[in-house]
Motif scaffolding. Structure first.
Motif, PDB file in Angstrom:
ATOM      1  N   TYR A  98       0.851  -1.199   0.000  1.00 16.69           N
ATOM      2  CA  TYR A  98       0.000   0.000   0.000  1.00 16.69           C
ATOM      3  C   TYR A  98       0.880   1.240   0.000  1.00 16.69           C
ATOM      4  CZ  TYR A  98       1.032  -0.763   4.955  1.00 16.69           C
ATOM      5  OH  TYR A  98       1.681  -1.003   6.138  1.00 16.69           O
ATOM      6  N   GLY A 100       2.659   4.431   1.047  1.00 11.68           N
ATOM      7  CA  GLY A 100       3.116   4.928   2.350  1.00 11.68           C
ATOM      8  C   GLY A 100       3.610   3.839   3.283  1.00 11.68           C
ATOM      9  N   LYS A 101       3.642   2.585   2.788  1.00  8.65           N
ATOM     10  CA  LYS A 101       4.135   1.499   3.644  1.00  8.65           C
ATOM     11  C   LYS A 101       5.635   1.689   3.896  1.00  8.65           C
ATOM     12  CE  LYS A 101       4.265  -3.516   4.155  1.00  8.65           C
ATOM     13  NZ  LYS A 101       4.093  -4.833   3.562  1.00  8.65           N
ATOM     14  N   THR A 102       6.055   1.473   5.121  1.00  7.08           N
ATOM     15  CA  THR A 102       7.482   1.545   5.430  1.00  7.08           C
ATOM     16  C   THR A 102       8.165   0.302   4.874  1.00  7.08           C
ATOM     17  OG1 THR A 102       6.946   2.701   7.465  1.00  7.08           O
ATOM     18  CG2 THR A 102       9.167   1.805   7.297  1.00  7.08           C
ATOM     19  N   MET A 132       3.188   5.783  15.593  1.00  2.74           N
ATOM     20  CA  MET A 132       2.657   6.276  14.304  1.00  2.74           C
ATOM     21  C   MET A 132       2.689   5.076  13.362  1.00  2.74           C
ATOM     22  SD  MET A 132       4.208  10.081  13.733  1.00  2.74           S
ATOM     23  CE  MET A 132       3.692  11.442  14.800  1.00  2.74           C
ATOM     24  N   ARG A 135      -0.373   1.007   8.796  1.00  2.00           N
ATOM     25  CA  ARG A 135      -1.079  -0.280   8.706  1.00  2.00           C
ATOM     26  C   ARG A 135      -0.280  -1.421   9.338  1.00  2.00           C
ATOM     27  NH1 ARG A 135      -2.944   3.137   5.337  1.00  2.00           N
ATOM     28  NH2 ARG A 135      -5.114   3.109   4.605  1.00  2.00           N
ATOM     29  N   GLY A 136       0.627  -1.054  10.239  1.00  4.06           N
ATOM     30  CA  GLY A 136       1.157  -2.054  11.168  1.00  4.06           C
ATOM     31  C   GLY A 136       2.366  -2.874  10.762  1.00  4.06           C
ATOM     32  N   THR A 138       5.488  -2.465  11.528  1.00  2.00           N
ATOM     33  CA  THR A 138       6.325  -2.689  12.722  1.00  2.00           C
ATOM     34  C   THR A 138       5.669  -3.697  13.657  1.00  2.00           C
ATOM     35  OG1 THR A 138       6.744  -0.304  12.617  1.00  2.00           O
ATOM     36  CG2 THR A 138       7.653  -1.488  14.500  1.00  2.00           C
ATOM     37  N   GLU A 153      -2.495   4.950  15.550  1.00  2.00           N
ATOM     38  CA  GLU A 153      -2.597   5.531  14.208  1.00  2.00           C
ATOM     39  C   GLU A 153      -3.818   6.449  14.180  1.00  2.00           C
ATOM     40  OE1 GLU A 153      -0.856   5.756  11.281  1.00  2.00           O
ATOM     41  OE2 GLU A 153      -2.580   6.927  10.625  1.00  2.00           O
ATOM     42  N   GLN A 154      -3.610   7.656  13.612  1.00  4.52           N
ATOM     43  CA  GLN A 154      -4.704   8.638  13.590  1.00  4.52           C
ATOM     44  C   GLN A 154      -5.767   8.321  12.534  1.00  4.52           C
ATOM     45  OE1 GLN A 154      -2.702  12.344  12.709  1.00  4.52           O
ATOM     46  NE2 GLN A 154      -2.236  11.768  10.603  1.00  4.52           N
ATOM     47  N   ASP A 211      -4.592   9.882  18.457  1.00  4.96           N
ATOM     48  CA  ASP A 211      -3.498  10.815  18.232  1.00  4.96           C
ATOM     49  C   ASP A 211      -2.279  10.341  19.013  1.00  4.96           C
ATOM     50  OD1 ASP A 211      -1.737  12.918  18.102  1.00  4.96           O
ATOM     51  OD2 ASP A 211      -3.248  14.463  18.507  1.00  4.96           O
ATOM     52  N   SER A 212      -1.156  10.324  18.333  1.00  5.23           N
ATOM     53  CA  SER A 212       0.086   9.860  18.950  1.00  5.23           C
ATOM     54  C   SER A 212       0.434  10.641  20.222  1.00  5.23           C
ATOM     55  CB  SER A 212       1.212  10.007  17.923  1.00  5.23           C
ATOM     56  OG  SER A 212       2.313   9.286  18.316  1.00  5.23           O
ATOM     57  N   PRO A 232       6.210  10.642   9.446  1.00  5.57           N
ATOM     58  CA  PRO A 232       5.918  11.124   8.082  1.00  5.57           C
ATOM     59  C   PRO A 232       7.126  11.821   7.450  1.00  5.57           C
ATOM     60  CG  PRO A 232       4.127  11.672   9.581  1.00  5.57           C
ATOM     61  CD  PRO A 232       5.235  11.124  10.432  1.00  5.57           C
ATOM     62  N   HIS A 237       3.105  11.161   3.279  1.00  3.38           N
ATOM     63  CA  HIS A 237       2.362  11.533   4.482  1.00  3.38           C
ATOM     64  C   HIS A 237       2.780  12.941   4.860  1.00  3.38           C
ATOM     65  CE1 HIS A 237       2.272   7.042   5.163  1.00  3.38           C
ATOM     66  NE2 HIS A 237       1.005   7.386   5.199  1.00  3.38           N
ATOM     67  N   THR A 249       4.621  18.408  15.162  1.00  2.00           N
ATOM     68  CA  THR A 249       3.935  17.227  15.707  1.00  2.00           C
ATOM     69  C   THR A 249       4.899  16.432  16.587  1.00  2.00           C
ATOM     70  OG1 THR A 249       2.586  17.092  13.723  1.00  2.00           O
ATOM     71  CG2 THR A 249       2.702  15.101  15.050  1.00  2.00           C
TER      72      THR A 249
HETATM   73  C1  LIG Z   1       5.459   6.806   7.514  1.00  3.96           C
HETATM   74  S1  LIG Z   1       3.829   6.383   7.979  1.00  3.96           S
HETATM   75  C2  LIG Z   1       4.051   4.869   8.849  1.00  3.96           C
HETATM   76  C3  LIG Z   1       3.798   3.696   7.973  1.00  3.96           C
HETATM   77  C4  LIG Z   1       3.796   2.378   8.741  1.00  3.96           C
HETATM   78  N1  LIG Z   1       5.082   2.098   9.340  1.00  3.96           N
HETATM   79  C5  LIG Z   1       3.388   1.255   7.796  1.00  3.96           C
HETATM   80  O1  LIG Z   1       4.266   0.587   7.230  1.00  3.96           O
HETATM   81  O2  LIG Z   1       2.185   1.093   7.562  1.00  3.96           O
HETATM   82  C6  LIG Z   1       3.479   7.524   9.268  1.00  3.96           C
HETATM   83  C7  LIG Z   1       2.104   7.368   9.861  1.00  3.96           C
HETATM   84  O3  LIG Z   1       1.979   8.268  10.955  1.00  3.96           O
HETATM   85  C8  LIG Z   1       0.623   8.630  11.037  1.00  3.96           C
HETATM   86  N2  LIG Z   1       0.553   9.842  11.883  1.00  3.96           N
HETATM   87  C9  LIG Z   1       1.041  11.078  11.608  1.00  3.96           C
HETATM   88  N3  LIG Z   1       0.779  11.923  12.626  1.00  3.96           N
HETATM   89  C10 LIG Z   1       0.104  11.192  13.581  1.00  3.96           C
HETATM   90  C11 LIG Z   1      -0.415  11.515  14.849  1.00  3.96           C
HETATM   91  N4  LIG Z   1      -0.318  12.738  15.362  1.00  3.96           N
HETATM   92  N5  LIG Z   1      -1.035  10.533  15.535  1.00  3.96           N
HETATM   93  C12 LIG Z   1      -1.140   9.268  15.027  1.00  3.96           C
HETATM   94  N6  LIG Z   1      -0.658   8.918  13.813  1.00  3.96           N
HETATM   95  C13 LIG Z   1      -0.030   9.867  13.095  1.00  3.96           C
HETATM   96  C14 LIG Z   1       0.233   8.850   9.585  1.00  3.96           C
HETATM   97  O4  LIG Z   1      -1.177   8.804   9.431  1.00  3.96           O
HETATM   98  C15 LIG Z   1       0.962   7.685   8.913  1.00  3.96           C
HETATM   99  O5  LIG Z   1       0.123   6.561   8.804  1.00  3.96           O
END
Ligand SMILES: C[S@@+](CC[C@H](N)C(=O)[O-])C[C@H]1O[C@@H](n2cnc3c(N)ncnc32)[C@H](O)[C@@H]1O
Length: 316
Positions: A98, A100-102, A132, A135-136, A138, A153-154, A211-212, A232, A237, A249
């Motif tokens: 997907y 934005g997946k790490t 943050m 989709r999980g 980590t 995750e927000q 929210d983180s 992000p 993101h 943030t």
């Molecule tokens: C780089 S992506 C992480 C991708 C994740 N490691 C994966 O492989 O699915 C960063 C994530 O941080 C989330 N994010 C950004 N600010 C946030 C916040 N304040 N609270 C919770 N999640 C947040 C974004 O919605 C995004 O999904």
């Protein structure tokens, strides 16, 4: 001490690009007692050569870019019949694709680097937080290591996506499991505190919407040994409302993440070092009694992204 030759997988170049060798070297240098590290190329195969005690062989096999190990006998290589022995099929981590997946290999590196800070601990007793978690990636990697994982995750749409992926892979691989949903707080229209929990093979992950900056309360104030997250990059993101930079943030989140970390715990943060600069990120975590380690994993991913990983440790 035995000499080993570790076969480097083509995944290294896919994850770390032109900087693959320096990143692989930095990760391997963190394995307790590994010395005399150097690269050796035979034909198209690249090996990382090193000396290490046989007791750390499992850690060497779990390095993110290692495909297999050989023990050196003079100039001869004897293949070792050992595997990395992860729980769960690799598809649980690699299967879903997907935006934005790490990168999965980078995620594994981050968990390794965190675990290297606590070499005497039994992974089955450790708790990992990804504040943050998207989709999980980590969280699922953590389960493969036998860790208990929690993610925040927000974006509430991730719950249904992750559920769908887990249903698919548990069915395909006939994996016994439990999948459940609930709330960490009173149910509400915004979905804050709603979670999905997946357990299998004696370990579990919980993905919570929220929210983180509320991580401490959302996780019921139970400390974590490891915090591993990919923040992000300001490209796919955004960093926050109306801004590309995630710095503001992160400044808000830093004290909360530090609060979530148990004494002796480690925090590992992947970031785009174009925004914020490494020094700015370190400053955001300043005054929180976190020691910043000197290891660097910088690698250019594209014109606008130079990814790096910041490693911090909380005093025991
Ligand atoms: C780089 S992506 C992480 C991708 C994740 N490691 C994966 O492989 O699915 C960063 C994530 O941080 C989330 N994010 C950004 N600010 C946030 C916040 N304040 N609270 C919770 N999640 C947040 C974004 O919605 C995004 O999904």
């Amino acid at each position: 001490m035995p000499d080993y030759a570790l076969l480097i997988s083509s995944r290294a170049a896919a994850a770390y690009f032109a900087n693959a060798q320096s990143v692989v070297m930095a990760e391997a240098a963190g394995v307790a007692g590994a010395t005399d590290l150097r690269f050796d190329q035979i034909g198209d195969l690249v090996f990382l050569r090193l000396s290490a005690d046989a007791s750390v062989l499992p850690d060497l096999l779990r390095l993110s870019a290692v495909q297999g190990a050989f023990e050196m006998d003079g100039s001869m290589m004897r293949p070792l019949d050992h595997g990395a022995n992860f729980a769960l099929h690799p598809d649980f981590v690699w299967g879903e694709k997907y935006r934005g997946k790490t990168n999965e290999t980078l995620t594994q590196l981050m968990i390794n680097v965190g675990l290297q800070q606590m070499p005497l601990s039994d992974p089955a007793k450790l708790r990992l937080l990804d504040p943050m978690c998207g989709r999980g990636t980590t969280l699922l990697w953590a389960m493969r290591y036998g860790l208990h994982a929690v993610g925040i995750e927000q974006d509430d749409t991730v719950l249904s996506d992750v559920r769908r992926g887990l249903k698919k892979w548990t069915k395909i691989h006939r994996q016994k499991h439990k999948l459940s949903e609930g709330w960490t707080q009173k149910a509400n229209k915004k979905g804050i505190g709603k979670f999905l929990e997946f357990s299998a093979l004696g370990t579990a992950m919980r993905l919570i919407v929220g929210d983180s900056a509320q991580s401490y309360d959302l996780t019921q104030r139970k400390p974590f040994d490891l915090i591993v997250t990919d923040v992000p990059y300001g490209v796919q993101h955004m960093g926050g409302k109306d801004t590309r930079s995630p710095l503001e943030t992160l400044k808000t989140c830093a004290p909360v993440w530090a609060q979530c970390l148990a004494p002796g715990g480690a925090m590992v943060v992947a970031f785009n070092s174009n925004i914020p600069k490494r020094s700015q990120l370190i400053a955001a975590f300043g005054g929180l009694e976190l020691e910043v380690l000197d290891t660097k994993f910088e690698h250019r991913m594209s014109e606008s992204i130079v990814r790096d990983v910041l490693v911090m440790r909380k005093a025991a």
